[in-house]
Design an enzyme around this catalytic site. Structure first.
Site, PDB file in Angstrom:
ATOM      1  N   VAL A   1       8.764  12.032   3.273  1.00  0.00           N
ATOM      2  CA  VAL A   1       9.300  11.384   4.270  1.00  0.00           C
ATOM      3  C   VAL A   1       8.786  11.764   5.766  1.00  0.00           C
ATOM      4  O   VAL A   1       8.411  10.859   6.628  1.00  0.00           O
ATOM      5  CB  VAL A   1      10.822  11.343   4.341  1.00  0.00           C
ATOM      6  N   CYS A   2       8.558  13.198   5.824  1.00  0.00           N
ATOM      7  CA  CYS A   2       8.296  13.657   7.072  1.00  0.00           C
ATOM      8  C   CYS A   2       6.939  13.112   7.662  1.00  0.00           C
ATOM      9  O   CYS A   2       6.887  12.955   8.775  1.00  0.00           O
ATOM     10  CB  CYS A   2       8.081  15.271   6.746  1.00  0.00           C
ATOM     11  N   PRO A   3       5.951  13.163   6.898  1.00  0.00           N
ATOM     12  CA  PRO A   3       4.735  12.469   7.627  1.00  0.00           C
ATOM     13  C   PRO A   3       4.981  10.998   8.105  1.00  0.00           C
ATOM     14  O   PRO A   3       4.098  10.592   8.897  1.00  0.00           O
ATOM     15  CB  PRO A   3       3.597  12.627   6.392  1.00  0.00           C
TER      16      PRO A   3
ATOM     17  N   GLU B   1       7.558   9.894   9.493  1.00  0.00           N
ATOM     18  CA  GLU B   1       8.298   9.892  10.736  1.00  0.00           C
ATOM     19  C   GLU B   1       7.316  10.515  11.832  1.00  0.00           C
ATOM     20  O   GLU B   1       7.128  10.059  12.870  1.00  0.00           O
ATOM     21  CB  GLU B   1       9.512  11.030  10.637  1.00  0.00           C
ATOM     22  N   LEU B   2       6.547  11.663  11.589  1.00  0.00           N
ATOM     23  CA  LEU B   2       5.589  12.052  12.254  1.00  0.00           C
ATOM     24  C   LEU B   2       4.457  11.227  12.919  1.00  0.00           C
ATOM     25  O   LEU B   2       4.059  11.071  14.055  1.00  0.00           O
ATOM     26  CB  LEU B   2       5.055  13.362  12.037  1.00  0.00           C
TER      27      LEU B   2
END
Length: 187
Positions: A46-48, A50-51
């Site tokens: 999920v992190c990439p 969002e970033l």
């Protein structure tokens, strides 16, 4: 205890930005709007997304006078490796703070102590270094840069227009409210 309307605490961390390693402190935040965008870990799922979403909206954030600081408990070296190996992360032009000892993450009460990882948390900080908004979501719930932009515009509007507040779903240019005795029970 809420962090709303509290000043950010001192920190000093290594970061990756624009192909260089830099040192970032709380003094670098003062005098401008800032977003601290905490996420659990580099090289995840999920992190990439969002970033990358923040990266796609970075020019608009900058036009609003906002600087972005993404933060995870990875090192600045790991941020560089991720930036160099991922097309999504390679778009990032904002500062990626490495926080392996967790100082910044703990300063914002965003540490999952049992895991040594940051929560998925966002903080909007005004030019005085005071936290104006925060959002924390569960591990699997990604955040949306469009909503972050809306909240920043509302926080900036309220700061620049004392005595006015922004209602739910407020968008730039829409009507605001002026709280008063006569307005009680009329909404």
């Amino acid at each position: 205890m809420t962090l709303i309307n509290t000043k950010i605490r001192p920190f000093k961390s290594q970061a990756y930005k624009d192909g260089k390693f830099i040192t970032v402190t709380e003094a670098d935040v003062l005098g401008k709007w800032a977003v601290f965008f905490f996420y659990p870990a580099d090289f995840t799922f999920v992190c990439p997304t969002e970033l990358g979403d923040i990266a796609d909206n970075y020019a608009e954030l900058q036009s609003l006078g906002v600087e972005v600081f993404s933060v995870s408990t990875d090192t600045h070296f790991t941020h560089k490796a991720w930036h160099d190996s991922s097309d999504t992360i390679g778009k990032i032009r904002y500062t990626m703070i490495g926080d392996p000892v967790g100082t910044v993450t703990r300063n914002f009460d965003a540490m999952r102590e049992e895991q040594g990882l940051a929560d998925r948390a966002t903080f909007i900080v005004d030019p005085d270094g005071v936290i104006q908004a925060l959002e924390i979501t569960a591990e699997g719930v990604g955040r949306d840069a469009a909503d972050l932009l809306r909240k920043i515009k509302a926080a900036q509007y309220v700061r620049n227009h004392p005595g006015e507040v922004c209602p739910a779903k407020w968008r730039e240019g829409e009507k605001t409210l002026a709280p008063s005795f006569d307005l009680v029970g009329k909404i």
